[in-house]
Design a protein around this motif. Structure first.
Motif, PDB file in Angstrom:
ATOM      1  N   ARG A  28       0.480   1.837  12.338  1.00 37.80           N
ATOM      2  CA  ARG A  28       1.668   1.223  11.733  1.00 37.80           C
ATOM      3  C   ARG A  28       2.870   2.166  11.864  1.00 37.80           C
ATOM      4  NH1 ARG A  28       0.117   0.655   6.500  1.00 37.80           N
ATOM      5  NH2 ARG A  28      -1.228  -1.063   7.157  1.00 37.80           N
ATOM      6  N   TYR A  29       2.614   3.454  11.596  1.00 35.27           N
ATOM      7  CA  TYR A  29       3.696   4.435  11.740  1.00 35.27           C
ATOM      8  C   TYR A  29       4.102   4.558  13.204  1.00 35.27           C
ATOM      9  CZ  TYR A  29       6.307   8.798  11.478  1.00 35.27           C
ATOM     10  OH  TYR A  29       7.293   9.739  11.571  1.00 35.27           O
ATOM     11  N   MET A  51       3.619   6.320   3.746  1.00 39.06           N
ATOM     12  CA  MET A  51       2.639   5.404   4.330  1.00 39.06           C
ATOM     13  C   MET A  51       1.200   5.848   4.069  1.00 39.06           C
ATOM     14  SD  MET A  51       4.000   4.154   8.039  1.00 39.06           S
ATOM     15  CE  MET A  51       5.407   3.060   8.235  1.00 39.06           C
ATOM     16  N   TRP A  52       0.995   7.151   3.856  1.00 41.37           N
ATOM     17  CA  TRP A  52      -0.372   7.694   3.732  1.00 41.37           C
ATOM     18  C   TRP A  52      -0.988   7.217   2.419  1.00 41.37           C
ATOM     19  CZ3 TRP A  52      -2.727   9.744   7.776  1.00 41.37           C
ATOM     20  CH2 TRP A  52      -3.960  10.376   7.590  1.00 41.37           C
ATOM     21  N   THR A  53      -2.067   6.477   2.495  1.00 44.78           N
ATOM     22  CA  THR A  53      -2.599   5.805   1.297  1.00 44.78           C
ATOM     23  C   THR A  53      -3.472   6.690   0.418  1.00 44.78           C
ATOM     24  OG1 THR A  53      -4.471   4.986   2.590  1.00 44.78           O
ATOM     25  CG2 THR A  53      -2.555   3.550   2.398  1.00 44.78           C
ATOM     26  N   HIS A  79      -8.611   2.759   6.957  1.00 47.37           N
ATOM     27  CA  HIS A  79      -7.474   3.380   6.266  1.00 47.37           C
ATOM     28  C   HIS A  79      -6.603   4.158   7.250  1.00 47.37           C
ATOM     29  CE1 HIS A  79      -8.392   2.919   1.815  1.00 47.37           C
ATOM     30  NE2 HIS A  79      -9.487   2.449   2.383  1.00 47.37           N
ATOM     31  N   MET A 111       0.819  -1.210   0.000  1.00 53.57           N
ATOM     32  CA  MET A 111       0.000   0.000   0.000  1.00 53.57           C
ATOM     33  C   MET A 111       0.855   1.263   0.000  1.00 53.57           C
ATOM     34  SD  MET A 111      -3.180  -0.634  -0.255  1.00 53.57           S
ATOM     35  CE  MET A 111      -3.917   0.891   0.313  1.00 53.57           C
ATOM     36  N   ALA A 112       2.066   1.159   0.550  1.00 48.16           N
ATOM     37  CA  ALA A 112       2.879   2.360   0.718  1.00 48.16           C
ATOM     38  C   ALA A 112       3.154   3.052  -0.607  1.00 48.16           C
ATOM     39  CB  ALA A 112       4.200   1.999   1.406  1.00 48.16           C
ATOM     40  N   VAL A 153       2.013  11.479  10.056  1.00 47.04           N
ATOM     41  CA  VAL A 153       2.394  10.169   9.518  1.00 47.04           C
ATOM     42  C   VAL A 153       3.341  10.325   8.333  1.00 47.04           C
ATOM     43  CG1 VAL A 153       1.511   8.090   8.381  1.00 47.04           C
ATOM     44  CG2 VAL A 153       0.288   9.066  10.324  1.00 47.04           C
ATOM     45  N   VAL A 156      -2.956   2.923   9.232  1.00 46.93           N
ATOM     46  CA  VAL A 156      -1.753   3.626   8.784  1.00 46.93           C
ATOM     47  C   VAL A 156      -1.087   4.334   9.956  1.00 46.93           C
ATOM     48  CG1 VAL A 156      -0.915   5.553   7.384  1.00 46.93           C
ATOM     49  CG2 VAL A 156      -2.481   3.895   6.387  1.00 46.93           C
ATOM     50  N   GLU A 175      -2.517  13.314   9.223  1.00 44.92           N
ATOM     51  CA  GLU A 175      -1.931  13.413   7.879  1.00 44.92           C
ATOM     52  C   GLU A 175      -0.610  14.172   7.911  1.00 44.92           C
ATOM     53  OE1 GLU A 175      -2.895  15.742   3.795  1.00 44.92           O
ATOM     54  OE2 GLU A 175      -4.590  14.606   4.618  1.00 44.92           O
TER      55      GLU A 175
END
Length: 729
Positions: free
Chosen positions: A621-622, A716-718, A614, A1-2, A712, A618, A709
């Motif tokens: 994970r970060y 990584m932000w999708t 979403h 996804m990254a 992160v 994310v 936003e």
């Protein structure tokens, strides 16, 4: 996804402008190529049939079935020559869009084959399933019958292989299930009332036309980026997203050079629109990045509405061909200019323009002032209703924000007209202050001619501004059917003019001179409608307070604003002008409340899904990456040194926890609020609950998502960010 976001962005930017093959010749030579206009009528119809059809279109004469059969035969011949195989009745149900059901020109020939057939009955009337369209309870689900009936005043046209027949749409019991039927009644009402008043000044006037020139604003985004934003895909707007470092603050986009890819799209759009008889005139960059505008020459109001609905459909289609998605939502991006559909409205007679530039002669000036004042009377008496005609779940985000007019209806007239009204109000009976026409301004610059200066300036904060020979209703939303606003405006003006004539005639019957009687009533009305007249800054807090003192509608809740349709004075106006009956108004409001609820419901569900599936994954994970980094530093460096090195990471970890905790907790609260509202049966009460208890979560949760936003790691932000969505390359 990254890396997905960057792949999508890169592929979107790789798309190049498509070459558009322009038709040969000048636009005037291919204008209305796909329209059965008077030129085609004359060519394909017998002369007597052509004259009878003109009488139907121009004078409202009834259309006999025998004439319809001959018209249909001529249409079919033209259509088949153009490669058409199907026909459809094209109408405007209460969904903000259009509807069509295609039927082939096919019938059995009695010999085991088929023939192309199209009769007058098929032209004049069809029977769509009325139960499948919004009716507000007028029709039960099992009562399916409804009728679409041809509107001869709006020309038939061709799209691809289909003959499109503009129609009204009514229920089996006669109630309007669309926007066009009541709009045409409103236009007829203002014609009747305005013609009667015009005859005070010119007995030769036989007809008054309501005219409309809309300015359609829109955004374009790359199709790949659009596909990577589920909120754009499902709701038409970004439900989350932090401001781009650069947006419209430099004021460099408005009227700037049009990007190459966009210019190719505009060219293609204009060609296709002109071929369909839509008289496109203007195109330019708008205020916000990726925002643009297209506007036509003025047309008769009902035809202009048809053309706007057709153009919006065409814009979406052509945009995809060029690798774009066309966004018509009123506020697709927070923090920058939203999109409107400025509706320039005017009246004209069969002898000239009513709202002319003043200063010609006293009789014309008095007529001009009469129509200015009575328009203001209609707007004043029904200012809440006019607001209800333009407010929606989407337009409420735009009004009062970033260049859009505020959600309080007022009218700007300009210094000269305002001064004349003040003088009439204060003068004795029979006196009339004359108006000046355009003046010249000398710039004293070599080679530059004198400028002709209009009698009014412009006020961008005024929802209903006089701009020289028309009123500009700026508050209408970009994706709205303009008929909703136009049917209210025309009906309100018709009522005001009817009342004006009744009072003037009463004075004349008592021996008062005609002009003195007109001025006496005008003086009364100028005083009455004074609260609607405002020349200042509509954005100021002072105006909001002043408007409330003046008794103007200052309500901000969309579902509550809809109540204006069912106020006694609104029902009286619509029924006395023979535009809509009380049961139709009740039904339409039920549809408005239900539509509002469904739109907020969809936004809340999409928002909750994005937040939990979403954003939270994310962010955590970060956060885990940072925790892992803290652990590694702690095991690598001495305790004192590690503590110093980990300060920033630990602070970010805490911030992420704060934001994610708020999001998770409040998404659940939003879901609970939705469950409570969903149990309510009454449509109004449910809409109010969605407005008051569900909508606020969209903003409060968004704040924390937008903060994440910024925190992160970008890779990584999708979701594509504003800086990617808002700048076409």
């Amino acid at each position: 996804m990254a890396n997905l976001r960057f792949i999508v962005v890169e592929e979107a930017f790789k798309k190049k402008a498509l070459e558009v093959e322009a038709p040969k010749g000048r636009p005037s030579e291919y204008f209305a190529k796909y329209v059965f206009n008077r030129e085609k009528m004359f060519k394909y119809l017998p002369l007597d049939v052509y004259n009878k059809l003109r009488d139907v279109i121009d004078n409202g004469a009834p259309l006999e079935l025998s004439v319809a059969d001959q018209v249909a035969a001529g249409m079919k011949k033209w259509a088949i020559e153009m490669g058409v195989t199907h026909c459809t009745h094209w109408f405007q149900p209460l969904t903000e869009g259009t509807a069509e059901k295609h039927d082939a020109f096919v019938e059995h020939d009695g010999k085991g084959g088929m023939i192309e057939e199209f009769s007058g009955k098929e032209l004049v009337q069809q029977e769509p399933d009325a139960s499948s369209f919004p009716s507000g309870g007028i029709r039960s689900t099992f009562e399916a019958r409804g009728y679409s009936a041809w509107d001869p005043a709006s020309p038939v046209f061709i799209v691809d292989d289909t003959l499109m027949i503009p129609t009204i749409f009514i229920s089996y019991t006669g109630e309007a299930l669309d926007y066009k039927a009541p709009l045409k009644k409103a236009i007829a009402a203002v014609d009747k009332a305005a013609t009667a008043v015009c005859q005070y000044f010119n007995p030769d006037v036989k007809k008054v036309h309501a005219n409309l020139g809309w300015e359609q604003e829109y955004f374009l985004v790359d199709e790949g980026l659009y596909a990577a934003r589920p909120d754009l895909l499902l709701t038409g707007r970004t439900l989350m997203g932090h401001d781009s470092a650069k947006n419209q603050q430099m004021e460099d986009h408005y009227f700037g050079a049009i990007p190459t890819r966009v210019a190719a799209f505009m060219k293609d759009l204009e060609i296709q629109a002109l071929e369909l008889g839509i008289p496109c005139k203007t195109r330019h960059n708008e205020v916000a990045p990726n925002q643009f505008e297209i506007a036509p020459i003025f047309e008769e109001c009902s035809l202009a509405v048809d053309h706007n609905m057709l153009l919006m459909s065409l814009m979406r289609k052509v945009a995809r061909k060029h690798g774009f998605r066309c966004l018509l939502h009123e506020k697709p991006f927070k923090g920058i200019n939203g999109s409107g559909k400025h509706c320039n409205w005017s009246l004209s007679t069969d002898t000239g323009i009513l709202l002319h530039a003043p200063g010609k002669d006293e009789n014309a000036d008095l007529r001009f002032i009469t129509f200015i004042v009575e328009t203001l009377m209609g707007v004043y008496r029904h200012n809440g209703l006019l607001k209800a005609s333009i407010i929606t779940a989407s337009n409420q985000h735009r009004l009062g924000a970033n260049e859009a007019p505020p959600a309080i209806i007022s009218s700007f007239l300009g210094a000269q007209v305002s001064k004349v009204l003040d003088e009439i109000e204060k003068s004795d009976a029979g006196e009339f202050a004359s108006l000046k026409g355009k003046t010249k301004m000398s710039l004293d610059i070599p080679q530059i001619p004198d400028l002709r200066i209009d009698t009014t300036d412009r006020n961008r904060t005024s929802p209903f501004a006089f701009t020289g020979n028309r009123f500009e209703f700026r508050a209408v939303g970009s994706q709205a059917n303009p008929a909703a606003a136009m049917l209210v405006l025309n009906t309100a003006v018709a009522e005001a003019l009817t009342d004006f004539k009744t009072r003037v005639d009463e004075l004349i019957s008592k021996g008062t001179d005609k002009n003195a009687a007109i001025l006496t009533i005008l003086r009364q009305d100028i005083k009455t409608c004074k609260p609607i007249h405002f020349e200042g800054n509509g954005y100021s807090e002072e105006w909001k307070q002043e408007a409330q003192k003046r008794g103007l509608d200052c309500e901000t809740s969309c579902p509550v604003i809809f109540d204006n349709y069912l106020k006694p004075e609104s029902i009286k106006m619509f029924e006395s002008m023979h535009v809509l009956k009380k049961n139709e108004l009740i039904a339409r409001n039920d549809i408005k409340w239900e539509t509002f609820t469904k739109k907020i419901q969809i936004e809340a569900r999409v928002f909750g899904d994005l937040a939990l599936n979403h954003i939270i994954p994310v962010a955590t994970r970060y956060q885990s990456t940072l925790i892992d980094n803290v652990h590694k530093i702690s095991t690598t460096f001495p305790a004192d040194e590690a503590a110093k090195l980990n300060v920033d990471n630990i602070n970010i970890i805490k911030k992420i926890s704060k934001h994610t905790s708020f999001i998770i907790e409040n998404v659940q609260k939003m879901v609970d609020a939705r469950k409570v509202a969903n149990k309510v049966e009454d449509q109004r009460q449910k809409a109010v609950l969605y407005h008051d208890t569900v909508m606020p979560y969209l903003d409060s949760i968004r704040y924390h998502i937008d903060k994440l936003e910024l925190i992160v790691e970008d890779e990584m932000w999708t979701l594509p960010k504003y800086r990617e969505l808002l700048f076409i390359r």
